[in-house]
Design a protein around this motif. Structure first.
Motif, PDB file in Angstrom:
ATOM      1  N   ASP A  58     -13.225 -14.391   3.302  1.00  0.00           N
ATOM      2  CA  ASP A  58     -13.378 -13.361   4.329  1.00  0.00           C
ATOM      3  C   ASP A  58     -14.514 -13.720   5.288  1.00  0.00           C
ATOM      4  N   PHE A  59     -15.587 -14.236   4.712  1.00  0.00           N
ATOM      5  CA  PHE A  59     -16.755 -14.646   5.503  1.00  0.00           C
ATOM      6  C   PHE A  59     -16.374 -15.752   6.495  1.00  0.00           C
ATOM      7  N   ILE A  60     -15.588 -16.733   6.020  1.00  0.00           N
ATOM      8  CA  ILE A  60     -15.141 -17.837   6.890  1.00  0.00           C
ATOM      9  C   ILE A  60     -14.282 -17.296   8.033  1.00  0.00           C
ATOM     10  N   MET A  61     -13.361 -16.380   7.696  1.00  0.00           N
ATOM     11  CA  MET A  61     -12.486 -15.830   8.733  1.00  0.00           C
ATOM     12  C   MET A  61     -13.297 -15.067   9.784  1.00  0.00           C
ATOM     13  N   GLN A  62     -14.304 -14.332   9.325  1.00  0.00           N
ATOM     14  CA  GLN A  62     -15.157 -13.596  10.269  1.00  0.00           C
ATOM     15  C   GLN A  62     -15.948 -14.547  11.160  1.00  0.00           C
ATOM     16  N   MET A  63     -16.472 -15.624  10.567  1.00  0.00           N
ATOM     17  CA  MET A  63     -17.219 -16.624  11.351  1.00  0.00           C
ATOM     18  C   MET A  63     -16.356 -17.161  12.494  1.00  0.00           C
ATOM     19  N   ILE A  64     -15.100 -17.504  12.152  1.00  0.00           N
ATOM     20  CA  ILE A  64     -14.192 -18.085  13.147  1.00  0.00           C
ATOM     21  C   ILE A  64     -13.842 -17.042  14.215  1.00  0.00           C
ATOM     22  N   GLU A  65     -13.516 -15.823  13.769  1.00  0.00           N
ATOM     23  CA  GLU A  65     -13.151 -14.757  14.716  1.00  0.00           C
ATOM     24  C   GLU A  65     -14.280 -14.458  15.700  1.00  0.00           C
ATOM     25  N   LYS A  66     -15.504 -14.469  15.195  1.00  0.00           N
ATOM     26  CA  LYS A  66     -16.654 -14.130  16.042  1.00  0.00           C
ATOM     27  C   LYS A  66     -17.230 -15.351  16.753  1.00  0.00           C
ATOM     28  N   GLY A  67     -16.709 -16.549  16.400  1.00  0.00           N
ATOM     29  CA  GLY A  67     -17.214 -17.771  17.029  1.00  0.00           C
ATOM     30  C   GLY A  67     -18.647 -18.089  16.644  1.00  0.00           C
ATOM     31  N   VAL A  68     -19.033 -17.699  15.417  1.00  0.00           N
ATOM     32  CA  VAL A  68     -20.403 -17.937  14.956  1.00  0.00           C
ATOM     33  C   VAL A  68     -20.482 -19.289  14.255  1.00  0.00           C
ATOM     34  N   ASN A  69     -21.297 -20.186  14.765  1.00  0.00           N
ATOM     35  CA  ASN A  69     -21.517 -21.497  14.148  1.00  0.00           C
ATOM     36  C   ASN A  69     -20.203 -22.143  13.709  1.00  0.00           C
ATOM     37  N   SER A  70     -19.210 -22.126  14.597  1.00  0.00           N
ATOM     38  CA  SER A  70     -17.904 -22.723  14.299  1.00  0.00           C
ATOM     39  C   SER A  70     -17.459 -23.608  15.459  1.00  0.00           C
ATOM     40  N   PRO A  71     -18.093 -24.780  15.602  1.00  0.00           N
ATOM     41  CA  PRO A  71     -17.688 -25.671  16.694  1.00  0.00           C
ATOM     42  C   PRO A  71     -16.226 -26.085  16.545  1.00  0.00           C
TER      43      PRO A  71
ATOM     44  N   LYS B 240     -12.870 -14.216  -2.871  1.00  0.00           N
ATOM     45  CA  LYS B 240     -12.307 -13.533  -1.695  1.00  0.00           C
ATOM     46  C   LYS B 240     -13.372 -13.277  -0.614  1.00  0.00           C
ATOM     47  N   THR B 241     -14.599 -12.955  -1.047  1.00  0.00           N
ATOM     48  CA  THR B 241     -15.643 -12.669  -0.048  1.00  0.00           C
ATOM     49  C   THR B 241     -15.987 -13.929   0.737  1.00  0.00           C
ATOM     50  N   LYS B 242     -15.912 -15.070   0.083  1.00  0.00           N
ATOM     51  CA  LYS B 242     -16.177 -16.359   0.741  1.00  0.00           C
ATOM     52  C   LYS B 242     -15.156 -16.609   1.856  1.00  0.00           C
TER      53      LYS B 242
END
Length: 276
Positions: free
Chosen positions: A107-120, A103-105
Motif C-alpha cells: 500500500d505504501f509503494i502504491m501511495q508513493m507512486i500515486e503521489k509521485g514521492v521519491n519515485s523517479p 499489505k501495508t508495504k
C-alpha cells in the motif's frame, strides 16, 4: 565541457571498437543512466553518430519507488510494474509474490507512486529484469546490482525456443520515436504464475520478449532510414541469452550487428566512449 550522455557513450564505445564512424542504430540496455529528459534511461534504441544521437525507441517509463533503494530491493520494481499493469487491483492478485508481501508495504509503494514521492521514472531494461525476478519470487533483495537479473537468466529453460509475451510497439502522436510497453506481457505472466507454469518457462518467455521487441523496433527504424548497422552495448548484454538471441534476431532481419570484444559492454566501457 558538455557531459557525454551515458547511453550515447555506450554506443560510441562499441562504434569506436568496431571502427564505425557513420551513423548506426544503437541498442543500449542497462540498469541506470541519466537521460536528456531528466528520467533514468536503460532500455533505448538510438541513432548514433560519434558526436550526436537521437533516441528512436524506449521502454515505456515505470516508476522506481524509493529511487536508488529500488536498485537493491527488486520487490519495489515488481510492485511498481504490477501497479502500472493492474492499478490498485494488484494488491489482490492471487500470486505468491503478493500473498507473501506485507499489505501495508505494498500500500505504501502504491501511495508513493500515486503521489509521485521519491519515485523517479525509468526506462531501464535492468530494472524490468529485477521486477520479473522478484515477481517470480527468485530474488526480492540483492547485495549487488545485476544479481536478480543473473539469477533470472540462470533459471531460464534454454532447451527450446519459447514464444514471447505480448507487448505494444507504438508511435505516439507528437513523439519522435517508438514506445515499447511490456504491460500486456506482464498480465500474461501473472496468468502463467497463477497457472503454476514453471519459473524456467516464464523466464525463457520473458527473455524472448526483450529480444523480440527490441529487434522488431530496430528493424522498423532501419526500414525508415536505411541504416543497416546495429551496435549492442550496456550491461544487459552480459546476459548470454539476450546477447546471442539479439544478434540472431537482428541478423535474421537482414541487419549487420557489431558487439564489444575488447571493451566491456557494461559501465566499464563508458569512459572509453566518453573519451572518443
Amino acid at each position: 565541457k558538455v557531459a557525454v550522455q551515458h547511453h550515447h557513450a555506450h554506443a560510441v564505445a562499441c562504434m569506436a571498437e568496431n571502427e564505425l564512424d557513420e551513423p548506426v542504430i544503437a541498442i543500449t540496455l542497462d540498469g541506470t543512466g541519466l537521460g536528456t529528459d531528466g528520467h533514468i534511461w536503460g532500455g533505448e534504441i538510438l541513432i548514433a553518430g560519434l558526436d550526436s544521437f537521437e533516441r528512436k525507441t524506449q521502454l515505456d517509463y515505470i516508476d522506481m519507488p524509493g529511487g536508488d533503494a529500488a536498485v537493491l530491493e527488486p520487490w519495489r520494481m515488481a510492485a511498481s510494474i504490477l501497479f502500472k499493469a493492474f492499478g490498485r487491483d494488484a494488491a489482490g492478485l492471487d500470486i505468491p509474490f503478493i500473498k507473501e508481501m506485507d499489505k501495508t508495504k505494498f500500500d505504501f509503494i502504491m501511495q508513493m507512486i500515486e503521489k509521485g514521492v521519491n519515485s523517479p521514472k525509468t526506462s531501464s531494461c535492468g530494472r524490468v529484469f529485477d521486477a520479473v525476478s522478484a515477481l517470480l519470487n527468485i530474488r526480492h533483495v540483492i547485495s549487488h546490482e545485476g544479481q536478480a537479473a543473473m539469477e533470472l537468466e540462470a533459471v531460464a529453460d534454454q532447451t527450446a525456443p519459447y514464444s514471447p509475451y505480448a507487448y505494444d510497439l507504438s508511435e505516439p502522436s507528437g513523439e519522435k520515436g517508438w514506445i515499447i510497453s511490456l504491460l500486456p506481457g506482464i498480465s500474461q505472466m501473472v496468468d502463467d504464475i497463477q497457472n503454476r507454469k514453471s519459473n524456467s518457462i516464464i523466464s525463457a518467455r520473458f527473455h524472448s520478449t526483450i529480444i523480440d521487441c527490441f529487434s522488431k523496433a530496430a528493424s522498423r527504424i532501419s526500414a525508415s532510414n536505411g541504416i543497416k548497422k546495429v551496435v549492442l552495448s550496456g550491461g544487459v548484454f552480459n546476459n548470454d541469452i539476450i546477447f546471442n538471441g539479439m544478434i540472431r534476431a537482428l541478423e535474421q532481419k537482414g541487419l549487420d550487428v557489431y558487439t564489444h570484444s575488447k571493451v566491456p559492454a557494461g559501465d566499464g566501457g563508458i569512459s572509453f566512449g566518453q573519451a572518443v
